[in-house]
Write a protein that holds these residues in place. Structure first.
Motif, mmCIF file in Angstrom:
data_model
loop_
_atom_site.group_PDB
_atom_site.id
_atom_site.type_symbol
_atom_site.label_atom_id
_atom_site.label_comp_id
_atom_site.label_asym_id
_atom_site.label_seq_id
_atom_site.Cartn_x
_atom_site.Cartn_y
_atom_site.Cartn_z
ATOM 1 N N LYS A 1 38.297 49.983 39.420
ATOM 2 C CA LYS A 1 38.189 48.651 39.990
ATOM 3 C C LYS A 1 36.799 48.433 40.565
ATOM 4 C CE LYS A 1 40.528 45.386 43.046
ATOM 5 N NZ LYS A 1 41.642 45.170 43.991
ATOM 6 N N ASP A 2 36.254 47.261 40.307
ATOM 7 C CA ASP A 2 34.923 46.872 40.790
ATOM 8 C C ASP A 2 33.830 47.788 40.255
ATOM 9 O OD1 ASP A 2 33.460 44.946 42.088
ATOM 10 O OD2 ASP A 2 33.426 46.007 44.003
ATOM 11 N N THR A 3 33.969 48.219 38.998
ATOM 12 C CA THR A 3 32.938 48.987 38.304
ATOM 13 C C THR A 3 32.663 48.334 36.956
ATOM 14 O OG1 THR A 3 34.520 50.474 37.233
ATOM 15 C CG2 THR A 3 33.671 51.132 39.406
ATOM 16 N N ILE A 4 31.529 48.672 36.379
ATOM 17 C CA ILE A 4 31.150 48.092 35.093
ATOM 18 C C ILE A 4 32.080 48.556 33.975
ATOM 19 C CG2 ILE A 4 29.559 49.904 34.407
ATOM 20 C CD1 ILE A 4 28.971 46.120 34.021
ATOM 21 N N TRP A 5 32.704 49.748 34.169
ATOM 22 C CA TRP A 5 33.613 50.273 33.147
ATOM 23 C C TRP A 5 34.880 49.437 33.027
ATOM 24 C CZ3 TRP A 5 31.693 53.472 29.784
ATOM 25 C CH2 TRP A 5 30.635 54.299 30.154
ATOM 26 N N ALA B 1 37.206 40.482 34.363
ATOM 27 C CA ALA B 1 36.428 40.278 35.593
ATOM 28 C C ALA B 1 37.282 39.657 36.685
ATOM 29 C CB ALA B 1 35.211 39.400 35.296
ATOM 30 N N LEU B 2 38.169 38.754 36.305
ATOM 31 C CA LEU B 2 39.070 38.143 37.283
ATOM 32 C C LEU B 2 40.000 39.180 37.911
ATOM 33 C CD1 LEU B 2 40.319 35.576 38.611
ATOM 34 C CD2 LEU B 2 41.783 35.395 36.585
ATOM 35 N N LEU B 3 40.427 40.156 37.124
ATOM 36 C CA LEU B 3 41.362 41.160 37.611
ATOM 37 C C LEU B 3 40.683 42.265 38.420
ATOM 38 C CD1 LEU B 3 43.721 41.696 34.527
ATOM 39 C CD2 LEU B 3 44.204 40.400 36.605
ATOM 40 N N TYR B 4 39.532 42.726 37.950
ATOM 41 C CA TYR B 4 39.002 43.987 38.467
ATOM 42 C C TYR B 4 37.688 43.861 39.245
ATOM 43 C CZ TYR B 4 42.255 45.583 34.862
ATOM 44 O OH TYR B 4 43.356 45.767 34.081
ATOM 45 N N ILE B 5 36.967 42.748 39.112
ATOM 46 C CA ILE B 5 35.629 42.660 39.693
ATOM 47 C C ILE B 5 35.673 41.832 40.976
ATOM 48 C CG2 ILE B 5 33.266 41.906 39.321
ATOM 49 C CD1 ILE B 5 34.127 44.330 37.675
ATOM 50 N N GLN B 6 35.102 42.399 42.026
ATOM 51 C CA GLN B 6 34.971 41.705 43.307
ATOM 52 C C GLN B 6 33.514 41.551 43.732
ATOM 53 O OE1 GLN B 6 37.391 43.986 46.021
ATOM 54 N NE2 GLN B 6 39.299 43.031 45.353
ATOM 55 N N SER B 7 32.655 42.437 43.299
ATOM 56 C CA SER B 7 31.245 42.376 43.664
ATOM 57 C C SER B 7 30.536 41.280 42.874
ATOM 58 C CB SER B 7 30.572 43.731 43.386
ATOM 59 O OG SER B 7 29.186 43.662 43.639
ATOM 60 N N ASP B 8 29.699 40.512 43.552
ATOM 61 C CA ASP B 8 28.961 39.438 42.889
ATOM 62 C C ASP B 8 27.929 39.975 41.896
ATOM 63 O OD1 ASP B 8 30.386 37.576 44.343
ATOM 64 O OD2 ASP B 8 28.878 37.453 45.942
ATOM 65 N N ASN B 9 27.490 41.204 42.075
ATOM 66 C CA ASN B 9 26.487 41.778 41.178
ATOM 67 C C ASN B 9 27.056 42.208 39.833
ATOM 68 O OD1 ASN B 9 24.476 41.520 43.174
ATOM 69 N ND2 ASN B 9 25.005 43.505 44.069
ATOM 70 N N LEU B 10 28.384 42.250 39.711
ATOM 71 C CA LEU B 10 29.024 42.688 38.468
ATOM 72 C C LEU B 10 29.753 41.551 37.752
ATOM 73 C CD1 LEU B 10 30.512 46.123 39.591
ATOM 74 C CD2 LEU B 10 28.413 45.710 38.299
#
Length: 306
Positions: free
Chosen positions: A147-151, A224-233
């Protein structure tokens, strides 16, 4: 008799020329119908908001404007960062997808592979049935801790069952067994045979599944909606969706619109929406001609049923 044959041959040739002209015109009309909507979107993105409100969508607007692009330019830092993330995920994810897909498909395409039927059915079953979103989310977050990683933007689409079936058929139709056997007689192992013998023969198929994978990664926003929280990703598609939601909210909120009017006037809602479509579509559309010469042959050969 000879005169009749000559007359019939002339009629056949004349009919052939007329049919060719007819089908050329028909294909040209179909091609234009595919390109015209995108050109119309570009025109709308260059139309002023007042002209859109008073006159609606027009092919030749009464007033041209770059307000939509100017509004997006105010968020250029976020857009460039999101574009970088999207390009990286698309390129690297496509390489990962093509590597996994081609090796998997090559293994099940070889009659000497003992478990080829099992792994073929395994790929087909995943096309028909899915565990669902909740188990996938638990695996990605609790088990793999992605979660919240590029992978999290790459691995969920790292393998495509449809592309596996396409490449499997392509390998069986375009790579003769005699070539692989001759390579083994010369002392080449499986990996060397695959890299030096099979892959050069499979360039059309590789280009076809690469285009499919690139389109999937480029247009993806749900992961991205599910796993990304950081604005940089945040990828480009998800960022544009968030911008669109913010524009809808601000235009419906009269107090916020009044506050913004003192800064830069009303937001060009429709022009900005079409500008976002152009920004998200143009790069991947521009790359399509480079795959076109491989796309047709790869798709037709890979789509032959056994």
């Amino acid at each position: 008799m000879r005169k009749k044959k000559k007359v019939e041959s002339v009629n056949v040739k004349g009919f052939g020329k007329k049919s060719n002209i007819f089908f050329n015109i028909l294909i040209a009309l179909v091609a234009f119908s595919c390109v015209f909507p995108f050109l119309f979107v570009i025109v709308i993105s260059l139309t002023s908001e007042q002209s859109l409100v008073h006159n609606g969508y027009q092919l030749i607007p009464q007033e041209w404007s770059l307000d939509g692009y100017r509004y997006l330019y105010t968020m250029k830092d976020k857009l460039l960062q999101a574009l970088f993330i999207t390009v990286f995920v698309t390129i690297f994810g496509t390489l990962v997808n093509v590597t996994f897909t081609s090796t998997y498909a090559y293994a099940i395409s070889r009659p000497t592979f003992k478990y080829r039927r099992f792994f073929t059915l395994f790929a087909l079953v995943t096309m028909l049935f899915s565990a669902g979103m909740v188990p996938s989310y638990i695996v990605m977050t609790n088990m793999l801790h992605l979660k919240d990683t590029i992978w999290a933007l790459i691995l969920p689409m790292a393998l495509s069952p449809f592309n596996i079936i396409v490449m499997r058929t392509f390998f069986r139709r375009s790579v003769p067994d005699a070539i692989i056997e001759s390579a083994k007689i010369d002392g080449a192992g499986e990996l060397r045979t695959f890299i030096q013998i099979v892959l050069p023969l499979a360039v059309p198929g590789i280009a076809t599944i690469s285009l499919f994978a690139a389109l999937a990664y480029w247009n993806d926003w749900f992961n991205a909606l599910l796993y990304i929280q950081s604005d940089n990703l945040v990828p480009l598609q998800y960022l544009l969706m968030k911008i669109q939601n913010n524009i809808d909210y601000m235009t419906k909120n009269a107090a916020m619109s009044a506050a913004l009017s003192g800064v830069g006037g009303s937001i060009p809602k429709e022009a900005t929406r079409m500008a976002m479509v152009v920004i998200s579509t143009l790069p991947i559309a521009a790359s399509y001609p480079f795959f076109q010469r491989y796309f047709v042959s790869g798709l037709t050969i890979g789509g032959v049923k056994e």
